[in-house]
Design a protein around this motif. Structure first.
Motif, PDB file in Angstrom:
ATOM      1  N   MET A 134       0.836  -1.178   0.000  1.00 48.52           N
ATOM      2  CA  MET A 134       0.000   0.000   0.000  1.00 48.52           C
ATOM      3  C   MET A 134       0.885   1.246   0.000  1.00 48.52           C
ATOM      4  O   MET A 134       1.815   1.359   0.781  1.00 48.52           O
ATOM      5  CB  MET A 134      -0.909  -0.027   1.226  1.00 48.52           C
ATOM      6  CG  MET A 134      -1.777   1.167   1.360  1.00 48.52           C
ATOM      7  SD  MET A 134      -2.840   0.959   2.810  1.00 48.52           S
ATOM      8  CE  MET A 134      -4.011   2.219   2.490  1.00 48.52           C
ATOM      9  N   THR A 135       0.586   2.173  -0.859  1.00 46.76           N
ATOM     10  CA  THR A 135       1.342   3.416  -0.945  1.00 46.76           C
ATOM     11  C   THR A 135       0.781   4.423   0.056  1.00 46.76           C
ATOM     12  O   THR A 135      -0.430   4.593   0.174  1.00 46.76           O
ATOM     13  CB  THR A 135       1.246   3.995  -2.362  1.00 46.76           C
ATOM     14  OG1 THR A 135       1.700   3.007  -3.278  1.00 46.76           O
ATOM     15  CG2 THR A 135       2.082   5.226  -2.509  1.00 46.76           C
ATOM     16  N   HIS A 136       1.678   5.082   0.756  1.00 45.79           N
ATOM     17  CA  HIS A 136       1.276   6.132   1.690  1.00 45.79           C
ATOM     18  C   HIS A 136       1.448   7.479   1.002  1.00 45.79           C
ATOM     19  O   HIS A 136       2.431   7.693   0.293  1.00 45.79           O
ATOM     20  CB  HIS A 136       2.137   6.087   2.955  1.00 45.79           C
ATOM     21  CG  HIS A 136       1.991   4.810   3.710  1.00 45.79           C
ATOM     22  ND1 HIS A 136       0.936   4.583   4.554  1.00 45.79           N
ATOM     23  CD2 HIS A 136       2.733   3.688   3.723  1.00 45.79           C
ATOM     24  CE1 HIS A 136       1.051   3.382   5.076  1.00 45.79           C
ATOM     25  NE2 HIS A 136       2.140   2.810   4.583  1.00 45.79           N
ATOM     26  N   HIS A 137       0.513   8.369   1.225  1.00 44.99           N
ATOM     27  CA  HIS A 137       0.572   9.701   0.643  1.00 44.99           C
ATOM     28  C   HIS A 137       0.655  10.731   1.750  1.00 44.99           C
ATOM     29  O   HIS A 137       0.068  10.556   2.814  1.00 44.99           O
ATOM     30  CB  HIS A 137      -0.659   9.985  -0.213  1.00 44.99           C
ATOM     31  CG  HIS A 137      -0.784   9.077  -1.388  1.00 44.99           C
ATOM     32  ND1 HIS A 137      -0.044   9.229  -2.529  1.00 44.99           N
ATOM     33  CD2 HIS A 137      -1.558   7.990  -1.587  1.00 44.99           C
ATOM     34  CE1 HIS A 137      -0.370   8.286  -3.395  1.00 44.99           C
ATOM     35  NE2 HIS A 137      -1.286   7.515  -2.845  1.00 44.99           N
ATOM     36  N   THR A 138       1.378  11.787   1.492  1.00 48.15           N
ATOM     37  CA  THR A 138       1.427  12.928   2.393  1.00 48.15           C
ATOM     38  C   THR A 138       0.913  14.132   1.624  1.00 48.15           C
ATOM     39  O   THR A 138       1.308  14.359   0.483  1.00 48.15           O
ATOM     40  CB  THR A 138       2.865  13.194   2.883  1.00 48.15           C
ATOM     41  OG1 THR A 138       3.334  12.016   3.539  1.00 48.15           O
ATOM     42  CG2 THR A 138       2.905  14.363   3.843  1.00 48.15           C
ATOM     43  N   TYR A 139       0.034  14.871   2.251  1.00 52.33           N
ATOM     44  CA  TYR A 139      -0.596  16.007   1.588  1.00 52.33           C
ATOM     45  C   TYR A 139      -0.238  17.307   2.294  1.00 52.33           C
ATOM     46  O   TYR A 139       0.026  17.326   3.491  1.00 52.33           O
ATOM     47  CB  TYR A 139      -2.122  15.843   1.592  1.00 52.33           C
ATOM     48  CG  TYR A 139      -2.575  14.618   0.854  1.00 52.33           C
ATOM     49  CD1 TYR A 139      -2.779  14.646  -0.517  1.00 52.33           C
ATOM     50  CD2 TYR A 139      -2.795  13.429   1.534  1.00 52.33           C
ATOM     51  CE1 TYR A 139      -3.186  13.515  -1.197  1.00 52.33           C
ATOM     52  CE2 TYR A 139      -3.208  12.294   0.870  1.00 52.33           C
ATOM     53  CZ  TYR A 139      -3.409  12.338  -0.496  1.00 52.33           C
ATOM     54  OH  TYR A 139      -3.812  11.213  -1.159  1.00 52.33           O
ATOM     55  N   LYS A 140      -0.255  18.364   1.536  1.00 50.12           N
ATOM     56  CA  LYS A 140      -0.065  19.712   2.061  1.00 50.12           C
ATOM     57  C   LYS A 140      -1.223  20.548   1.539  1.00 50.12           C
ATOM     58  O   LYS A 140      -1.733  20.304   0.457  1.00 50.12           O
ATOM     59  CB  LYS A 140       1.266  20.294   1.586  1.00 50.12           C
ATOM     60  CG  LYS A 140       1.541  21.695   2.125  1.00 50.12           C
ATOM     61  CD  LYS A 140       2.957  22.119   1.811  1.00 50.12           C
ATOM     62  CE  LYS A 140       3.243  23.528   2.270  1.00 50.12           C
ATOM     63  NZ  LYS A 140       3.279  23.674   3.711  1.00 50.12           N
ATOM     64  N   SER A 141      -1.643  21.541   2.315  1.00 50.58           N
ATOM     65  CA  SER A 141      -2.693  22.437   1.833  1.00 50.58           C
ATOM     66  C   SER A 141      -2.236  23.880   1.946  1.00 50.58           C
ATOM     67  O   SER A 141      -1.429  24.232   2.808  1.00 50.58           O
ATOM     68  CB  SER A 141      -4.000  22.221   2.607  1.00 50.58           C
ATOM     69  OG  SER A 141      -3.852  22.568   3.955  1.00 50.58           O
ATOM     70  N   ILE A 142      -2.733  24.670   1.031  1.00 50.44           N
ATOM     71  CA  ILE A 142      -2.481  26.112   1.036  1.00 50.44           C
ATOM     72  C   ILE A 142      -3.837  26.808   0.975  1.00 50.44           C
ATOM     73  O   ILE A 142      -4.837  26.202   0.598  1.00 50.44           O
ATOM     74  CB  ILE A 142      -1.596  26.548  -0.156  1.00 50.44           C
ATOM     75  CG1 ILE A 142      -2.220  26.117  -1.482  1.00 50.44           C
ATOM     76  CG2 ILE A 142      -0.192  26.000  -0.008  1.00 50.44           C
ATOM     77  CD1 ILE A 142      -1.493  26.624  -2.722  1.00 50.44           C
ATOM     78  N   GLU A 143      -3.870  28.057   1.376  1.00 50.04           N
ATOM     79  CA  GLU A 143      -5.096  28.833   1.304  1.00 50.04           C
ATOM     80  C   GLU A 143      -4.910  29.920   0.262  1.00 50.04           C
ATOM     81  O   GLU A 143      -3.869  30.579   0.222  1.00 50.04           O
ATOM     82  CB  GLU A 143      -5.419  29.458   2.669  1.00 50.04           C
ATOM     83  CG  GLU A 143      -6.741  30.196   2.671  1.00 50.04           C
ATOM     84  CD  GLU A 143      -7.103  30.720   4.048  1.00 50.04           C
ATOM     85  OE1 GLU A 143      -7.888  30.053   4.745  1.00 50.04           O
ATOM     86  OE2 GLU A 143      -6.593  31.790   4.403  1.00 50.04           O
ATOM     87  N   LEU A 144      -5.911  30.085  -0.583  1.00 48.58           N
ATOM     88  CA  LEU A 144      -5.856  31.145  -1.572  1.00 48.58           C
ATOM     89  C   LEU A 144      -7.254  31.670  -1.833  1.00 48.58           C
ATOM     90  O   LEU A 144      -8.246  31.040  -1.472  1.00 48.58           O
ATOM     91  CB  LEU A 144      -5.194  30.660  -2.867  1.00 48.58           C
ATOM     92  CG  LEU A 144      -5.784  29.462  -3.556  1.00 48.58           C
ATOM     93  CD1 LEU A 144      -5.727  29.681  -5.052  1.00 48.58           C
ATOM     94  CD2 LEU A 144      -4.962  28.256  -3.204  1.00 48.58           C
ATOM     95  N   THR A 145      -7.331  32.824  -2.466  1.00 51.84           N
ATOM     96  CA  THR A 145      -8.608  33.456  -2.785  1.00 51.84           C
ATOM     97  C   THR A 145      -8.663  33.750  -4.274  1.00 51.84           C
ATOM     98  O   THR A 145      -7.764  34.388  -4.816  1.00 51.84           O
ATOM     99  CB  THR A 145      -8.794  34.770  -1.995  1.00 51.84           C
ATOM    100  OG1 THR A 145      -8.735  34.474  -0.597  1.00 51.84           O
ATOM    101  CG2 THR A 145     -10.121  35.429  -2.312  1.00 51.84           C
TER     102      THR A 145
END
Length: 69
Positions: A1-12
């Motif tokens: 099983m592949t593990h994923h790491t996510y990042k989030s940014i905020e924009l308008t």
């Protein structure tokens, strides 16, 4: 099983025509420099009123992308 790491940014994003266009324009702009885009979440919708009519939409969102392995 592949593990994923996510990042989030905020924009308008903004648009004179509507909410969906504001979202799409923000995603299109972000995609020029951020890759592996996966999801978005609208966190706020607001707008500008001119002569008693909606003149401009502004949509703030979180945009998620997966990090390279």
């Amino acid at each position: 099983m592949t593990h994923h790491t996510y990042k989030s940014i905020e924009l308008t994003g903004s648009s004179p025509t509507g909410i969906e266009d504001a979202v799409n324009s923000a995603i299109a702009k972000a995609s020029r420099t951020v890759h592996n885009l996966r999801w978005f979440q609208v966190t706020e919708v607001r707008g500008q009123i001119d002569q008693n009519k909606v003149a401009h939409w502004q949509v703030t969102m979180k945009l998620g992308f997966s990090l390279d392995h």
